[in-house]
Motif scaffolding. Structure first.
Motif, mmCIF file in Angstrom:
data_model
loop_
_atom_site.group_PDB
_atom_site.id
_atom_site.type_symbol
_atom_site.label_atom_id
_atom_site.label_comp_id
_atom_site.label_asym_id
_atom_site.label_seq_id
_atom_site.Cartn_x
_atom_site.Cartn_y
_atom_site.Cartn_z
ATOM 1 N N GLY A 16 0.788 -1.226 0.000
ATOM 2 C CA GLY A 16 0.000 0.000 0.000
ATOM 3 C C GLY A 16 0.815 1.270 0.000
ATOM 4 N N ILE A 17 2.141 1.151 0.007
ATOM 5 C CA ILE A 17 3.030 2.317 0.021
ATOM 6 C C ILE A 17 3.559 2.548 -1.392
ATOM 7 C CG2 ILE A 17 5.069 3.350 1.081
ATOM 8 C CD1 ILE A 17 4.823 1.001 3.182
ATOM 9 N N CYS A 18 3.368 3.727 -1.914
ATOM 10 C CA CYS A 18 3.885 4.044 -3.247
ATOM 11 C C CYS A 18 5.384 4.282 -3.158
ATOM 12 C CB CYS A 18 3.185 5.284 -3.801
ATOM 13 S SG CYS A 18 3.753 5.760 -5.453
ATOM 14 N N LEU A 19 6.165 3.390 -3.764
ATOM 15 C CA LEU A 19 7.617 3.507 -3.777
ATOM 16 C C LEU A 19 8.114 3.590 -5.215
ATOM 17 C CD1 LEU A 19 8.626 0.879 -1.045
ATOM 18 C CD2 LEU A 19 8.401 3.357 -0.786
ATOM 19 N N LEU A 22 8.691 6.315 6.308
ATOM 20 C CA LEU A 22 9.060 5.334 7.327
ATOM 21 C C LEU A 22 8.241 5.530 8.599
ATOM 22 C CD1 LEU A 22 12.959 5.354 6.917
ATOM 23 C CD2 LEU A 22 11.367 3.587 6.149
ATOM 24 N N ARG A 23 8.036 6.790 9.004
ATOM 25 C CA ARG A 23 7.289 7.072 10.240
ATOM 26 C C ARG A 23 5.806 6.742 10.112
ATOM 27 N NH1 ARG A 23 10.543 11.766 10.302
ATOM 28 N NH2 ARG A 23 8.871 12.928 9.275
ATOM 29 N N ARG A 24 5.242 6.989 8.944
ATOM 30 C CA ARG A 24 3.795 6.852 8.758
ATOM 31 C C ARG A 24 3.343 5.422 8.485
ATOM 32 N NH1 ARG A 24 -0.327 10.816 7.475
ATOM 33 N NH2 ARG A 24 0.400 12.790 8.323
ATOM 34 N N THR A 25 4.275 4.521 8.214
ATOM 35 C CA THR A 25 3.914 3.183 7.743
ATOM 36 C C THR A 25 4.546 2.091 8.611
ATOM 37 O OG1 THR A 25 5.816 2.949 6.255
ATOM 38 C CG2 THR A 25 3.902 4.131 5.395
ATOM 39 N N THR A 26 4.250 0.866 8.242
ATOM 40 C CA THR A 26 4.819 -0.277 8.945
ATOM 41 C C THR A 26 6.314 -0.436 8.686
ATOM 42 O OG1 THR A 26 4.181 -1.701 7.088
ATOM 43 C CG2 THR A 26 2.644 -1.556 8.932
ATOM 44 N N GLY A 61 -1.506 5.294 -2.702
ATOM 45 C CA GLY A 61 -0.240 4.793 -2.169
ATOM 46 C C GLY A 61 0.359 5.715 -1.132
ATOM 47 N N HIS A 62 -0.394 6.749 -0.733
ATOM 48 C CA HIS A 62 0.042 7.666 0.318
ATOM 49 C C HIS A 62 -0.646 7.253 1.609
ATOM 50 C CE1 HIS A 62 0.518 10.671 -3.233
ATOM 51 N NE2 HIS A 62 1.502 9.787 -3.186
ATOM 52 N N VAL A 63 0.023 6.430 2.374
ATOM 53 C CA VAL A 63 -0.552 5.825 3.575
ATOM 54 C C VAL A 63 -0.841 6.887 4.631
ATOM 55 C CG1 VAL A 63 -0.075 4.226 5.472
ATOM 56 C CG2 VAL A 63 0.535 3.602 3.119
ATOM 57 N N ASP A 64 -2.043 6.793 5.226
ATOM 58 C CA ASP A 64 -2.437 7.753 6.264
ATOM 59 C C ASP A 64 -1.860 7.387 7.628
ATOM 60 O OD1 ASP A 64 -4.137 9.483 4.672
ATOM 61 O OD2 ASP A 64 -5.510 7.795 4.549
ATOM 62 N N GLY A 65 -1.728 6.101 7.885
ATOM 63 C CA GLY A 65 -1.219 5.679 9.180
ATOM 64 C C GLY A 65 -1.320 4.169 9.333
ATOM 65 N N VAL A 66 -1.085 3.710 10.550
ATOM 66 C CA VAL A 66 -1.015 2.278 10.833
ATOM 67 C C VAL A 66 -2.179 1.847 11.717
ATOM 68 C CG1 VAL A 66 0.359 0.493 11.999
ATOM 69 C CG2 VAL A 66 1.484 2.201 10.568
ATOM 70 N N GLU A 121 -13.907 -12.743 7.978
ATOM 71 C CA GLU A 121 -14.297 -11.494 8.620
ATOM 72 C C GLU A 121 -13.110 -11.016 9.450
ATOM 73 O OE1 GLU A 121 -17.909 -12.079 10.765
ATOM 74 O OE2 GLU A 121 -19.092 -12.444 8.954
ATOM 75 N N ILE A 122 -12.532 -9.902 9.018
ATOM 76 C CA ILE A 122 -11.288 -9.421 9.623
ATOM 77 C C ILE A 122 -11.540 -8.050 10.246
ATOM 78 C CG2 ILE A 122 -8.842 -8.964 9.228
ATOM 79 C CD1 ILE A 122 -8.971 -10.644 6.728
ATOM 80 N N SER A 123 -11.156 -7.896 11.500
ATOM 81 C CA SER A 123 -11.363 -6.630 12.199
ATOM 82 C C SER A 123 -10.027 -6.003 12.589
ATOM 83 C CB SER A 123 -12.229 -6.835 13.449
ATOM 84 O OG SER A 123 -11.665 -7.806 14.307
ATOM 85 N N PHE A 124 -10.027 -4.675 12.633
ATOM 86 C CA PHE A 124 -8.813 -3.916 12.929
ATOM 87 C C PHE A 124 -9.118 -2.805 13.937
ATOM 88 C CE2 PHE A 124 -8.458 -5.502 8.606
ATOM 89 C CZ PHE A 124 -7.184 -6.028 8.547
ATOM 90 N N THR A 125 -8.120 -2.470 14.718
ATOM 91 C CA THR A 125 -8.202 -1.284 15.568
ATOM 92 C C THR A 125 -7.362 -0.187 14.924
ATOM 93 O OG1 THR A 125 -6.344 -2.058 16.926
ATOM 94 C CG2 THR A 125 -8.571 -2.588 17.694
ATOM 95 N N VAL A 126 -7.819 1.065 15.105
ATOM 96 C CA VAL A 126 -7.168 2.196 14.443
ATOM 97 C C VAL A 126 -6.933 3.301 15.471
ATOM 98 C CG1 VAL A 126 -7.237 3.734 12.454
ATOM 99 C CG2 VAL A 126 -8.533 1.597 12.410
ATOM 100 N N PRO A 127 -5.813 3.288 16.172
ATOM 101 C CA PRO A 127 -5.564 4.298 17.199
ATOM 102 C C PRO A 127 -5.239 5.679 16.645
ATOM 103 C CG PRO A 127 -3.676 2.833 16.991
ATOM 104 C CD PRO A 127 -4.747 2.262 16.129
ATOM 105 N N ASP A 128 -4.884 5.760 15.372
ATOM 106 C CA ASP A 128 -4.459 7.021 14.766
ATOM 107 C C ASP A 128 -5.668 7.765 14.191
ATOM 108 O OD1 ASP A 128 -3.241 9.102 13.387
ATOM 109 O OD2 ASP A 128 -1.633 7.853 12.590
ATOM 110 N N ALA A 129 -5.977 8.940 14.754
ATOM 111 C CA ALA A 129 -7.130 9.723 14.299
ATOM 112 C C ALA A 129 -6.958 10.228 12.875
ATOM 113 C CB ALA A 129 -7.373 10.906 15.243
#
Length: 231
Positions: A46-49, A68-72, A101-106, A120-128
């Motif tokens: 998902g990261i445009c490189l 690097l900071r915004r992604t995994t 490809g501009h990732v918002d966060g993790v 059925e896959i669930s995720f938590t999103v701590p980053d507003a």
């Protein structure tokens, strides 16, 4: 620009401060290798490189400190499995949604539960910065995979997607364990809508001031146009 339809699974590892080596296996050569050129954009989880060097079975790319900071990538140790997609070509099928490809966060995997027809896959999103764009039935890219939000909390800090078996088997979603980080990108349309709504009051005031400024002017008539040299 990408579609979120993954073409191959590869591996990634850090080979320098900001350099990454992406390699694909013998079973996943696909069009990625056949038409790869220096300067191409590739979606890596998902990261445009940008491809800076071509290898016999992969390529080298650079990532900025912000990426690097915004992604995994900031948590990358050793090698990891990544989803790969070449950039969208004019005239190509758009089967997913527009992914920049501009990732918002993790975000983080909560659970992956198989059902009769899907995972059925669930995720938590701590980053507003990410959760604000998550809405029920909206589009989201998870590790570059185009998915539809089936259910989410009002704030978007938790959401669930339904992944068909084919997508699950052909992406690295199958390797995720609870707590694993994923790259998230919200729908770009939602970001523009948010900005327009935020700027709406200031825009309305500007329009009102403009209308007030031109209100005393004469009506647009043939006589008015002739007087000002338009006829």
């Amino acid at each position: 620009m990408f579609t979120g339809l993954i073409q191959s699974i590869g591996t990634i590892e850090r080979v320098g401060q900001e350099e990454l080596q992406i390699t694909w296996g013998a079973m996943s050569l696909t069009p990625l290798q056949d038409d790869l050129a220096i300067g191409d954009s590739i979606s890596v989880d998902g990261i445009c490189l940008t491809v800076t060097q071509i290898l016999s079975a992969g390529f080298i790319a650079s990532a900025s400190p912000e990426t690097l900071r915004r992604t995994t990538l900031d948590q990358l140790q050793g090698t990891a499995s990544v989803n790969l997609e070449a950039s969208l070509r004019v005239g190509s099928k758009l089967g997913g949604h527009f992914v920049t490809g501009h990732v918002d966060g993790v975000g983080y995997l909560e659970a992956a539960v198989p059902s009769a027809t899907a995972w059925e896959i669930s995720f938590t999103v701590p980053d507003a910065r990410v959760s604000r764009y998550i809405v029920s039935k909206g589009s989201i890219a998870v590790n570059g995979v185009s998915l539809t939000v089936a259910e989410c909390s009002p704030s978007g800090d938790w959401f669930k997607v339904a992944v068909i078996p084919l997508t699950y088997a052909e992406t690295n979603l199958q390797y995720l364990k609870p707590g694993d980080p994923v790259n998230l990108e919200g729908d770009v349309l939602g970001k523009y809508v948010e900005k327009f709504l935020r700027l709406a009051p200031a825009h309305s005031r500007a329009v009102a001031e403009l209308e007030q400024a031109i209100a005393p002017a004469e009506q647009l008539t043939p006589a008015f146009l002739a007087e000002h040299g338009y006829l």
